[in-house]
Design an enzyme around this catalytic site. Sequence first.
Site, PDB file in Angstrom:
ATOM      1  CE  LYS A 114      90.414  42.901  61.433  1.00 38.81           C
ATOM      2  NZ  LYS A 114      90.248  42.776  62.868  1.00 38.81           N
ATOM      3  CE  LYS A 203      71.372  51.344  69.420  1.00 39.54           C
ATOM      4  NZ  LYS A 203      70.538  50.639  68.505  1.00 39.54           N
ATOM      5  CE  LYS A 206      80.009  46.440  77.394  1.00 35.67           C
ATOM      6  NZ  LYS A 206      79.535  45.098  77.358  1.00 35.67           N
TER       7      LYS A 206
END
Length: 333
Positions: A114, A203, A206
């Site tokens: 991040k 794969k 989401k």
Amino acid sequence: MKTILTGIKPTGMAHLGNILGAVQPAIDLANKSVDTQSIFFIADYHALTSVRDPIAFKEDVYSIAATWIALGLDTKKSIFYKQSDVSEIFELQWILSCMTPKGDMNRAHSYKDKVQKNLDNKKDPDLGVNMGLFSYPILMAADILLYDTNLVPVGKDQKQHIEIARSIAQRINEFYGEGTLIEPQEVLQESGASYVVGLDGRKMSKSYDNAIGVWETEKRLKKLINKIKTDSSEPDTPKNPDDSFIMDLYKLFATPEQIAQEEALYREGIGWGYAKAHLFDVVNESLKAPREKYNELMQNKSALDEVLEDGAKRARVVASKTLSRVRNKMTGF
Ligand code: TRP
């Protein structure tokens, strides 16, 4: 007696990859093992580092709980609870925080990534970083160490977190004596190339937007399966069953006899429409009964509350013992 523990972050409806790759194997292991205590919990306070919608938060917690129970978790044999119900975790987290060098947290992947992203974008490195995200690995260490956990089944992405938990336990044992905490070991799942493919052949995930939700209605399930990408070969052209991800998915749900028959149909030449219809049939067949159970549970949240409360009660018996031991070693009280 060994203790196996894993936490599940509530992130919306589970998909087929989740249940085949993680949930079902964990449940099978827990239900059949004799010399092991299995502990599964919903890591709801971990989700609080990013989830800001209380309605979605609560619904996602229930959804995960109902998923595990509908798929056959024996909640009498295993200990199953939600993290926020066991306040001992958060007390241990503080104790562990005082024994964790800040530098170790600076090196934790998700925080580091991040910060790097912010730097790449010429932003303040701390932009969007809350203290929950920064100390996420310490909360996770508390989750694990509180139950004298030996083994933690996780995906590869969580390996560093278990290493951090282990190193915190080691440091505390060096200071306060062996046996203050048990040093846990990770058990990595998803080894090799065996994963569940999604609608586009990658794969199932989401983040790729290629997932099939486990609890979709029959109608939605059929629609999603029809969206699976295929080539433009004619219906009567022979097809290689070893080179079709419709077949790959089919194999995960069908019996050996069904698979042999389907493979023969592929070799003779089968229209993709039929192949998809057959896939829908086997997937739907295996999900039908658990789906009913899931829907029933989601309509009776107080039953879910009861299960989770009972789990938390049993978890706290173990948790309070460990916490007393650690507190006594570290403070004398
Ligand atoms: N961080 C884990 C994940 O994102 C979830 C988790 C929280 C966990 N606490 C844990 C996993 C303790 C194993 C042990 O998937």
